[in-house]
Design a protein around this motif. Structure first.
Motif, PDB file in Angstrom:
ATOM      1  N   VAL A  21       0.625  -1.415  -0.021  1.00 44.18           N
ATOM      2  CA  VAL A  21      -0.390   0.112   0.385  1.00 44.18           C
ATOM      3  C   VAL A  21       0.557   1.170  -0.234  1.00 44.18           C
ATOM      4  O   VAL A  21       1.246   1.866   0.778  1.00 44.18           O
ATOM      5  CB  VAL A  21      -1.518   0.059   1.174  1.00 44.18           C
ATOM      6  N   PRO A  78      -6.341   0.793  -0.415  1.00 50.84           N
ATOM      7  CA  PRO A  78      -5.798   0.718  -1.647  1.00 50.84           C
ATOM      8  C   PRO A  78      -7.089  -0.956  -2.172  1.00 50.84           C
ATOM      9  O   PRO A  78      -8.220  -2.040  -1.477  1.00 50.84           O
ATOM     10  CB  PRO A  78      -4.698  -0.916  -0.892  1.00 50.84           C
ATOM     11  N   SER A 419      -4.050  -1.773  -9.612  1.00 53.34           N
ATOM     12  CA  SER A 419      -4.294  -1.475  -8.229  1.00 53.34           C
ATOM     13  C   SER A 419      -5.074  -0.271  -8.803  1.00 53.34           C
ATOM     14  O   SER A 419      -4.273   0.532  -9.771  1.00 53.34           O
ATOM     15  CB  SER A 419      -2.790  -1.015  -7.260  1.00 53.34           C
ATOM     16  N   VAL A 421      -5.920   3.379  -5.861  1.00 50.82           N
ATOM     17  CA  VAL A 421      -6.305   3.813  -3.756  1.00 50.82           C
ATOM     18  C   VAL A 421      -6.939   4.674  -3.549  1.00 50.82           C
ATOM     19  O   VAL A 421      -6.887   5.736  -5.072  1.00 50.82           O
ATOM     20  CB  VAL A 421      -4.832   4.114  -3.676  1.00 50.82           C
TER      21      VAL A 421
END
Length: 432
Positions: A21, A78, A419, A421
């Motif tokens: 993260v 995340p 990914s 966030v």
């Protein structure tokens, strides 16, 4: 590919997950506190409040008009997914469940009456992460570690957690009406949990001829430190300039009480520092009710322990991430909508520290965010108290490449990590 080699290859995923993260430029945060976050992290030449000033340029606290205490609490969510496949063995997809990671930030500054020296103290969440990938029967990366010769194995369930907190006492001297210099030590406190622990060689204590990695859970808090220094210029026509040098954070070696395959005591360890950072900033306040700021930063990962090395050691342990040093650009705009309301927007661009040749070695590590959008504002709720809010979105990004063994890349293999966030930040500033 034999069982030992397969276990070694798949277990490299954990080193990537170590920083899963990331909060900005690699492992380090790109902003601290809701005011600085809503400006995209640009603060080297734009001291709008204590947290951003203390973290990005210690000299700039001389420009803050009043004594100040700022508090901030952020939640980082995340969204992570890892896909992997090997020709002939199939493939699968796994989503992590890290939950929301809290970040706490505090900034305080004080200037004695008739003094040219301003004092400050900051407590910042400088880096942090948590991952929680389940074991899988279809995704090669997360299949259980094998203890049977001839049976392929992966990592199984993966859990990692870390928090790097920095304490920054600071002093800034106003040398002239337009120039200030600042300096202060940086004390870093680090907690790091890694399971399974791939920085040590897999052991075969049970004699199965299929060695496995131990756990890296039993760790104490570790300490490190460095320093930062900066210079700040505030012109009479609205031009502001700043420069900051942040030394590496030299951490003591992370050590763990672990156990071998038979449950006997075993000690394992790894080295991980935080990189040197150079920041050059400019800001403009010559337009009525506007402040525009831009920071250019350099992160020296290529010369930092834990990031510079790459590949495998002869004993099957992992040497490092193989990162490149990178540049980052942060830009923010503040608009004074009224005497009691300030609105902000920022954008941050980061170079990717991970070269294509190292894509596999950073599997499951979404540390290559390149585009960040920040919005927020401040509202005066009483004569001396401000409410600060910010929201940040790291746009989805991915990295993809073959699985690489000590003998080379596996034909027909692939690992892809995706990914994004979300960060929500709230805080208060008290000026007195």
């Amino acid at each position: 590919m034999n069982t030992t080699l397969k276990s070694t290859v798949n277990s490299f995923v954990l080193w990537g997950l170590l920083n899963s993260v990331a909060l900005g430029q690699g492992i380090l945060v790109s902003a601290t506190g809701p005011v600085n976050r809503s400006m995209g992290g640009a603060a080297t030449a734009a001291p709008l409040e204590s947290m951003g000033a203390l973290f990005w340029n210690p000299a700039s606290i001389s420009a803050l008009p009043e004594d100040e205490l700022s508090l901030g609490l952020a939640g980082v969510l995340p969204v992570l997914r890892t896909d992997s496949s090997i020709a002939g063995l199939g493939g699968g997809s796994s989503a992590a469940e890290p939950g929301v990671t809290p970040l706490v930030n505090i900034g305080w500054i004080h200037r004695p009456e008739n003094s040219s020296v301003t004092y400050g103290f900051g407590l910042f969440s400088a880096a942090g992460f948590r991952t929680n990938f389940p074991a899988s029967v279809s995704n090669p990366v997360f299949t259980p570690q094998s203890n049977t010769p001839g049976v392929p194995g992966g990592l199984g369930q993966v859990y990692t957690e870390a928090a790097f907190i920095q304490l920054i006492p600071t002093a800034s001297w106003q040398v002239t009406d337009t120039v200030s210099v600042g300096i202060g030590p940086t004390l870093t406190i680090g907690d790091l949990l890694v399971d399974p622990f791939v920085f040590d060689a897999p052991d075969d204590a049970d004699g199965s001829s299929a060695p496995r990695y131990s756990s890296g859970i039993g760790a104490r808090t570790h300490w490190g430190g460095g320093f930062q220094t900066g210079v700040y210029y505030e012109g009479t026509q609205g031009l502001h300039l700043g420069f900051t040098f942040k030394s590496p954070q030299w951490m003591e070696t992370f050590s763990y009480n672990s156990e071998d395959e038979l449950g006997r005591p075993k000690s394992v360890e790894s080295k991980l520092d935080l990189p040197m950072v150079l920041s050059l900033g400019t800001a403009w306040s010559g337009w009525d009710r506007f402040v525009v700021a831009t920071d250019v930063r350099y992160y020296d990962y290529a010369n930092t322990d834990g990031f510079a090395s790459s590949g495998y050691r002869a004993n099957g342990s992992v040497a490092g991430l193989g990162w490149q040093s990178i540049f980052s650009v942060a830009t923010g705009v503040q608009f004074e909508a009224s005497r009691d309301l300030f609105l902000r927007m920022g954008y941050t661009f980061n170079e990717n520290p991970i070269p294509d040749s190292q894509a596999f070695f950073n599997i499951g590590a979404p540390l290559y965010y390149q585009h960040e959008l920040h919005v927020g504002g401040s509202y005066r709720i009483s004569k001396r108290v401000w409410l600060n809010l910010a929201y940040t979105y790291y746009f989805e990004n991915e990295i993809s490449g073959p699985i690489v063994t000590p003998a080379g890349a596996i034909p027909g293999s692939n690992v892809t990590n995706r990914s994004a966030v979300h960060i929500a930040d709230v805080g208060f500033t008290v000026r007195y």
